[in-house]
Design a protein around this motif. Sequence first.
Motif, PDB file in Angstrom:
ATOM      1  N   GLU A 114     -11.906 -13.010   3.372  1.00 24.05           N
ATOM      2  CA  GLU A 114     -11.779 -14.349   3.928  1.00 24.05           C
ATOM      3  C   GLU A 114     -10.652 -14.367   4.957  1.00 24.05           C
ATOM      4  N   SER A 115     -10.689 -15.374   5.810  1.00 31.13           N
ATOM      5  CA  SER A 115      -9.670 -15.449   6.860  1.00 31.13           C
ATOM      6  C   SER A 115      -8.273 -15.589   6.274  1.00 31.13           C
ATOM      7  N   THR A 116      -8.151 -16.267   5.126  1.00 26.52           N
ATOM      8  CA  THR A 116      -6.839 -16.447   4.501  1.00 26.52           C
ATOM      9  C   THR A 116      -6.356 -15.192   3.791  1.00 26.52           C
ATOM     10  N   GLU A 117      -7.215 -14.170   3.695  1.00 25.82           N
ATOM     11  CA  GLU A 117      -6.850 -12.931   3.017  1.00 25.82           C
ATOM     12  C   GLU A 117      -6.575 -11.783   3.992  1.00 25.82           C
ATOM     13  N   LYS A 118      -6.772 -12.032   5.265  1.00 28.11           N
ATOM     14  CA  LYS A 118      -6.676 -10.951   6.253  1.00 28.11           C
ATOM     15  C   LYS A 118      -5.280 -10.349   6.323  1.00 28.11           C
ATOM     16  N   LEU A 119      -4.263 -11.171   6.206  1.00 25.69           N
ATOM     17  CA  LEU A 119      -2.896 -10.645   6.264  1.00 25.69           C
ATOM     18  C   LEU A 119      -2.630  -9.692   5.111  1.00 25.69           C
ATOM     19  N   GLN A 120      -3.036 -10.075   3.902  1.00 22.58           N
ATOM     20  CA  GLN A 120      -2.822  -9.207   2.746  1.00 22.58           C
ATOM     21  C   GLN A 120      -3.574  -7.885   2.896  1.00 22.58           C
ATOM     22  N   VAL A 121      -4.806  -7.957   3.408  1.00 19.55           N
ATOM     23  CA  VAL A 121      -5.593  -6.741   3.614  1.00 19.55           C
ATOM     24  C   VAL A 121      -4.920  -5.842   4.649  1.00 19.55           C
ATOM     25  N   LEU A 122      -4.438  -6.432   5.729  1.00 19.12           N
ATOM     26  CA  LEU A 122      -3.770  -5.651   6.772  1.00 19.12           C
ATOM     27  C   LEU A 122      -2.501  -4.987   6.238  1.00 19.12           C
ATOM     28  N   LEU A 123      -1.703  -5.742   5.498  1.00 19.84           N
ATOM     29  CA  LEU A 123      -0.493  -5.165   4.903  1.00 19.84           C
ATOM     30  C   LEU A 123      -0.837  -4.000   3.978  1.00 19.84           C
ATOM     31  N   GLY A 124      -1.886  -4.180   3.188  1.00 19.57           N
ATOM     32  CA  GLY A 124      -2.288  -3.126   2.268  1.00 19.57           C
ATOM     33  C   GLY A 124      -2.751  -1.873   2.987  1.00 19.57           C
ATOM     34  N   LEU A 125      -3.511  -2.046   4.074  1.00 18.83           N
ATOM     35  CA  LEU A 125      -4.006  -0.900   4.826  1.00 18.83           C
ATOM     36  C   LEU A 125      -2.861  -0.128   5.479  1.00 18.83           C
ATOM     37  N   ILE A 126      -1.936  -0.860   6.085  1.00 18.88           N
ATOM     38  CA  ILE A 126      -0.817  -0.192   6.766  1.00 18.88           C
ATOM     39  C   ILE A 126       0.051   0.562   5.762  1.00 18.88           C
TER      40      ILE A 126
ATOM     41  N   GLU B 255      -0.870   1.712   2.913  1.00 18.49           N
ATOM     42  CA  GLU B 255      -1.644   2.818   2.353  1.00 18.49           C
ATOM     43  C   GLU B 255      -1.779   3.973   3.337  1.00 18.49           C
ATOM     44  N   HIS B 256      -2.025   3.658   4.610  1.00 19.83           N
ATOM     45  CA  HIS B 256      -2.269   4.702   5.602  1.00 19.83           C
ATOM     46  C   HIS B 256      -0.977   5.322   6.138  1.00 19.83           C
ATOM     47  N   GLN B 257       0.094   4.534   6.200  1.00 15.75           N
ATOM     48  CA  GLN B 257       1.350   5.005   6.788  1.00 15.75           C
ATOM     49  C   GLN B 257       1.093   5.660   8.156  1.00 15.75           C
TER      50      GLN B 257
ATOM     51  N   ILE C 158     -20.832   2.437  10.902  1.00 13.13           N
ATOM     52  CA  ILE C 158     -19.671   1.633  10.524  1.00 13.13           C
ATOM     53  C   ILE C 158     -19.816   1.301   9.043  1.00 13.13           C
ATOM     54  N   LYS C 159     -18.970   1.865   8.236  1.00 10.96           N
ATOM     55  CA  LYS C 159     -19.049   1.666   6.793  1.00 10.96           C
ATOM     56  C   LYS C 159     -18.459   0.309   6.415  1.00 10.96           C
ATOM     57  N   VAL C 160     -19.226  -0.514   5.753  1.00 16.78           N
ATOM     58  CA  VAL C 160     -18.802  -1.849   5.361  1.00 16.78           C
ATOM     59  C   VAL C 160     -18.465  -1.858   3.874  1.00 16.78           C
ATOM     60  N   THR C 161     -17.258  -2.344   3.544  1.00 20.54           N
ATOM     61  CA  THR C 161     -16.811  -2.431   2.154  1.00 20.54           C
ATOM     62  C   THR C 161     -16.145  -3.780   1.921  1.00 20.54           C
ATOM     63  N   MET C 162     -16.013  -4.153   0.658  1.00 18.37           N
ATOM     64  CA  MET C 162     -15.290  -5.367   0.300  1.00 18.37           C
ATOM     65  C   MET C 162     -13.794  -5.066   0.234  1.00 18.37           C
ATOM     66  N   ALA C 163     -13.005  -6.096   0.383  1.00 19.52           N
ATOM     67  CA  ALA C 163     -11.550  -5.943   0.356  1.00 19.52           C
ATOM     68  C   ALA C 163     -11.087  -5.436  -1.010  1.00 19.52           C
ATOM     69  N   ASP C 164     -10.097  -4.573  -0.994  1.00 21.19           N
ATOM     70  CA  ASP C 164      -9.527  -4.015  -2.218  1.00 21.19           C
ATOM     71  C   ASP C 164      -8.747  -5.096  -2.960  1.00 21.19           C
ATOM     72  N   GLU C 165      -8.998  -5.198  -4.261  1.00 24.27           N
ATOM     73  CA  GLU C 165      -8.311  -6.215  -5.062  1.00 24.27           C
ATOM     74  C   GLU C 165      -6.796  -6.008  -5.065  1.00 24.27           C
ATOM     75  N   GLU C 166      -6.358  -4.765  -5.016  1.00 20.21           N
ATOM     76  CA  GLU C 166      -4.932  -4.493  -4.977  1.00 20.21           C
ATOM     77  C   GLU C 166      -4.306  -5.021  -3.686  1.00 20.21           C
ATOM     78  N   HIS C 167      -5.042  -4.920  -2.607  1.00 23.16           N
ATOM     79  CA  HIS C 167      -4.539  -5.446  -1.338  1.00 23.16           C
ATOM     80  C   HIS C 167      -4.453  -6.969  -1.371  1.00 23.16           C
ATOM     81  N   LEU C 168      -5.445  -7.591  -1.986  1.00 23.88           N
ATOM     82  CA  LEU C 168      -5.456  -9.060  -2.046  1.00 23.88           C
ATOM     83  C   LEU C 168      -4.327  -9.604  -2.914  1.00 23.88           C
TER      84      LEU C 168
END
Length: 600
Positions: free
Chosen positions: A300-312, A314-316, A442-452
């Motif tokens: 969701e749009s309100t979850e994008k920040l949490q997902v982005l923080l989690g990806l960064i 995680e990926h470093q 393009i692989k489509v997945t749902m947002a990780d619960e840990e990121h949310l």
Amino acid sequence: MNKNQENNDTGLSIASDDETTQETVTATDENLKQTQLDNEDLADKDLADKDDDPDFEDESAELVSDEGTEEVGSFETLNLEPTVLDAIRQMGWTAPTPVQSKCLPYTIPGRDVAGFAQTGTGKTGVFLISIANEISKLKKGEIKSRDPLAIILVPTRELAVQIHSDAEELFKATNIRSMAVYGGVDYDKQAKAIKDGVDVIVATPGRLKDYRQKKILSLQHCLQFVCDEADRMFDMGFIEDVEFFLRHLGEETQKLLFSATTNDQVKELAFEYLEDPKYISVNPEVMTPERIDQKAIVCESTEKLQVLLGLIREHQPKCSIIFTNTKLVAEWVHYKLVNNGIEADLITGDLPQRKRINLIERIKEGKVKALIATDVASRGLHISDITHVYNFDLPGEAANYVHRIGRTARAGAQGSAYSLICEDYGHNLEAIREYLGSQIDIKVTMADEEHLAIEDKALNPYKDPEFKGTTSVTKAGSGDRNKDRKGGNKRGGKPDNRKGASSAKGRDGQDRSRKKHSRGKGRSDEQDTRKKKSTHQGNKGRKRPQDRHDNRKDGKKGNQQRNRQRVKEKTREPQVAAKQNQSLGGVVKKFLKLVFGRKK
């Protein structure tokens, strides 16, 4: 009896005499046969040339070098100067890229080349190696000219800085002097450096053209001319400046033209100004590099920040670019990332030139892990160490998606691209997939619960007076910015910047219906004040201000009428005085003053 001569289909005249006619017809037939054979030979030759040197009707076709020349597999086979070869090894270039292996066999001997390849494929190496090799040969003869021997034109300042940096690295072992010339910095300082003497100039067209017109720059000894990203020269309106230089170059100057796309404008430019150019295209069969791992994450749009923080986290990433669709959202994301402990910076279109250069230097030094940008602000930004691209907002144009993810996986490296799919921009995914075709997955997945579950430690940026985006928002007048497009965002006020947002909300995320109501109320109070003032002054004969607005509608028209009334009230007395001067007595006084120079 002779007849009048008349022209046949071949344009030849045939006499009426039988014998002469027979001989002429025979000769004509032989000529026609020979012409047809010549035309067939030319046609065969054209077809053979087009196999190797096509008109680029199919941009995805990969061209093969013609004239029996094979692609070079190593720099050692190019007969380069020893100093240049050593410099290449010091740069860490072990083997030529596809565009280098195809172009260098032609550019080294001095032939004009029109090269078509995507960014990040090694085009810069082609012309820098060619320039270094040619000037190194001249240096042996102790050339004494202070005029530039090579000029490289680029569309943006950032690209000029980047190429100049690469040139300095390659040229330092060859005693070749180079400089970057662009607007926004000290004019006289750059002019002095040109007059003092320089071998290679990397420049944007406008500033360099100005130096040429003021005779600060001479093209007399320019032996090599490069126009990089010619397609963008057209897009940005610089092509007339490019043609200015092409017209003033000597006939012996080698001209190299490079473009990421093979559009008709670029081909016409090469046809008009290049001398017997070799057309080389190394555009891949697919529109995106195969070395990019592309993924789409649904949230969701309100979850994008949490997902982005989690990806960064995680990926470093060594260095990443985060794309948004608008400047306002870019500022919001930058504030959030910085206040959540991410080493991030922001590039916008209005960023001063010196700050842009300093930002690029900080990125090269590894001090910036995440760069937030819009499509417009990032134009001309070339960073070779980008490992990840994040689409915080999915672009509306499929071509922009390709340009965005093409920032990674450059020069043979691997890369990753992640796109956040929300309810605002998720519908763009289908068009992107159609644009890429079935070959690109393009692989489509749902947002990780840990990121949310990640906690947003940043406050609401719109309540922070130091937030750089505050000015653009508060000017419109707003209350609490703690509400997002969903009606309430506990994590802190993401602005509504969607193109398809409801008409009740503006670009700054305000509720326009409330704003209009507030304006209407303000005008009503002002009308009451004017009414009382008018009554006390006893100006019953003058039309009351509120009467002007009885039948008006809310909006711009009413606002304009109110402004006119204010101006009228302020200028009423001068207008009365002007009318008095136009009376009979005023006219007589003015006439006497003109005749006698004084009033009577």
